[in-house]
Motif scaffolding. Structure first.
Motif, PDB file in Angstrom:
ATOM      1  N   LYS A  58       0.858  -1.347   0.124  1.00 45.25           N
ATOM      2  CA  LYS A  58      -0.031   0.028   0.123  1.00 45.25           C
ATOM      3  C   LYS A  58       0.728   1.264  -0.002  1.00 45.25           C
ATOM      4  N   LYS A  64      -4.767   4.510  -3.329  1.00 36.87           N
ATOM      5  CA  LYS A  64      -4.166   3.756  -4.370  1.00 36.87           C
ATOM      6  C   LYS A  64      -3.195   4.737  -5.367  1.00 36.87           C
ATOM      7  N   GLY A 357       5.686   2.611   2.361  1.00 32.44           N
ATOM      8  CA  GLY A 357       4.478   1.983   2.130  1.00 32.44           C
ATOM      9  C   GLY A 357       4.173   0.954   3.288  1.00 32.44           C
TER      10      GLY A 357
END
Length: 556
Positions: A58, A64, A357
């Protein structure tokens, strides 16, 4: 006496340091404290590949992104925790050396019961659990490998074992990387040995509650220096300095020769009974501080340089389970086990660490260590996650002739396009309708489609798909060619449709099924290629397989 339900005790029992050597008569003798199991076939049944495959990180924004990632990862396997006499253990620490990972365990509740296990990771696609040592009446908090020995810290049930103190450290001589039955123990003041480190002819240990920092001689296990300190959680060695973390007194830095105090500085006061770790990067000390995230400190001055804050507003996650339990540094990347929030990854950005992330992992991320190509994450009762970083093998391929790819996470090659790229990237998927050449390393979590009469030249390493969704497959369609020079791992299924072509110069692993349809051709180039197929092979009609190759599971 009722045992505290945690790694660390809130009270202490003051005892003198003592030493006991238990030698070669330990094997399979519960009274002596060591039960060895070398049945690798039975032990490896606890390794699951059901969720193996490419992991999508992620992005740091929490939303996103359509860009390809720069840190491709695969979940190799998950290791369920061992059970003994109806008690389920939980992973506490991992030490890595060469082809082996050494995992320590303890047991929640009043029972003292621990273990050390050896995982063979020489085959990155198929790790094996090859050996186990159960330690009745003993919890194991930490392990460290050094020069053919495994150093261990933990706690003993003094009533069942006759130990003079609960806290202990010890060393086990290994035989070819395997656990041995020569295990020496030294007992220290405190409720539990919490961490251990080593350097040259010395090794060092810390104990919890009203505990100590101890310097021991590797040869005779004798304590050379001992300093009383409260609530010790972690221990590290850096640049001839011994660094310890106390939950109440902060950080103290000592000279490794004689334990002379160099400096000390405060960190946030931590909750009682919590396991924490420390690590180092570029002269900075990283401290996992529980509900205060990770503190980044100047190791010389003690100045706090940065705080890696806990994530907030996570859907479906109990905020009380979001806690920085552990931190590990590898290859200029920082990994933080943030409990129910999962694993967070940072990298240097000028003077600070910047979030790359995060990874959602089942279970609460309680511990992390990363060395070499691997990341091990302990999730308590959820077991151990083995994650591998993906990169081309150094020195075997020259990619300088190709431009670096900085495009979308879906790589689409349209009809009439001839595209050439290099780099180490993570993608969602690949569609090739004409010609694609990639030099380097790639992951694709979803499908890879080489459509009719298209060509995909893959020079390096390609990992595709997930075991949990095998029909996100790698497809070579009619008249198309996959020209592989390197390594390919397919976690789901692979399909060669009618008149498909596949050239292989390297190593292929297919964890799912392989379907070979009418008119397909597989050509192995050179004399050292191999293919490993775990699933079934279905051949529809007539196909051709030529060349010299090693069919590891005899499926073709």
């Amino acid at each position: 006496m009722k045992r505290i339900l945690s790694y660390f005790a809130a009270a202490s029992l003051l005892v003198a340091v003592s030493c006991r050597n238990d030698e070669a008569d330990l094997q399979n003798d519960p009274e002596k404290g060591l039960i060895l199991n070398t049945d690798a076939q039975s032990l490896s049944k606890r390794i699951s590949f059901a969720n193996s495959g490419v992991i999508d990180m992620k992005p740091s924004t929490g939303g996103k992104t359509s860009l390809a990632g720069n840190f491709p990862l695969v979940l190799v396997a998950e290791v369920a925790p061992p059970e003994y006499n109806g008690k389920k253990l939980r992973a506490t620490h991992v030490a890595l050396e060469g082809n082996y990972a050494y995992v320590s365990y303890n047991t929640e509740g009043e029972t003292y019961l621990g273990a050390v296990e050896v995982i063979n990771i020489s085959n990155p696609n198929a790790p094996q659990l090859v050996m186990q040592a159960i330690l009745p009446n003993t919890d194991v908090s930490s392990v460290r490998y050094d020069d053919g020995k495994l150093y261990i810290a933990g706690a003993k049930d003094i009533y069942a074992s006759g130990a003079s103190s609960p806290a202990f450290v010890g060393s086990m001589t290994l035989n070819g990387g395997m656990l041995g039955n020569a295990f020496q123990e030294t007992f220290l003041t405190g409720k539990v040995g919490t961490d251990v480190a080593s350097n040259g002819t010395k090794y060092y240990a810390v104990t919890g509650a009203t505990g100590v920092l101890a310097q021991l001689n590797k040869n005779n296990q004798q304590v050379e220096f001992s300093i009383s300190l409260n609530d010790l959680r972690a221990l590290g060695y850096n640049n001839n300095k011994i660094v310890v973390l106390s939950g109440t007194e902060g950080v103290k830095v000592y000279d490794a020769n004689g334990l002379n105090l160099i400096t000390s500085f405060a960190t946030s006061t931590d909750v009682v009974d919590a396991k924490r770790t420390i690590d180092f990067i570029d002269g900075k000390l990283l401290v996992s501080e529980g509900y205060n995230g990770v503190g980044v400190y100047n190791l010389t001055s003690g100045a706090k340089l940065q705080k890696l804050a806990l994530p907030t507003n996570l859907t479906g996650v109990d905020p009380s389970d979001v806690v920085s339990n552990a931190v590990s540094v590898n290859e200029n990347r920082v990994f933080v086990a943030n409990g129910g929030a999962g694993l967070y990854v940072y990298q240097p950005d000028n003077a600070d660490l910047k979030l790359m992330g995060s990874l959602d992992l089942s279970g609460s991320s309680n511990f992390v260590v990363s060395r070499g190509e691997y990341i091990f994450v302990a999730t308590g009762a959820g077991g151990l996650k083995i994650i591998k970083t993906v990169a081309p093998t150094n020195g075997t391929i020259d990619c300088t002739a190709y431009p670096v790819y900085n495009g979308s996470d879906w790589l689409n090659v349209n009809s009439g396009q001839i595209l050439e790229y290099s780099g180490t990237k993570s993608l969602q998927g690949i569609n090739v309708n004409q010609t694609l050449t990639w030099c380097g390393a790639l992951t694709a979590s979803q499908g890879v489609n080489i459509n009719s009469n298209a060509t995909f030249n893959m020079y390096g390493k390609l990992y595709q798909g997930m075991q949990s969704n095998p029909w996100n497959s790698l497809n070579i369609n009619s008249g198309a060619l996959l020209n592989l020079k390197g390594d390919l791992t397919v976690y789901g299924h692979m399909i060669l449709n009618s008149n498909a072509n596949w050239k292989i110069q390297g190593n292929v692993t297919i964890l799912g099924n392989l379907t070979i349809n009418q008119g397909s051709k597989i050509e192995f180039v050179g004399s050292s290629s191999s293919i490993t197929i775990n699933g079934t092979v279905t051949k529809n009609g007539t196909s051709t397989i030529t060349g010299t190759y090693n069919d590891v599971n005899h499926k073709l």
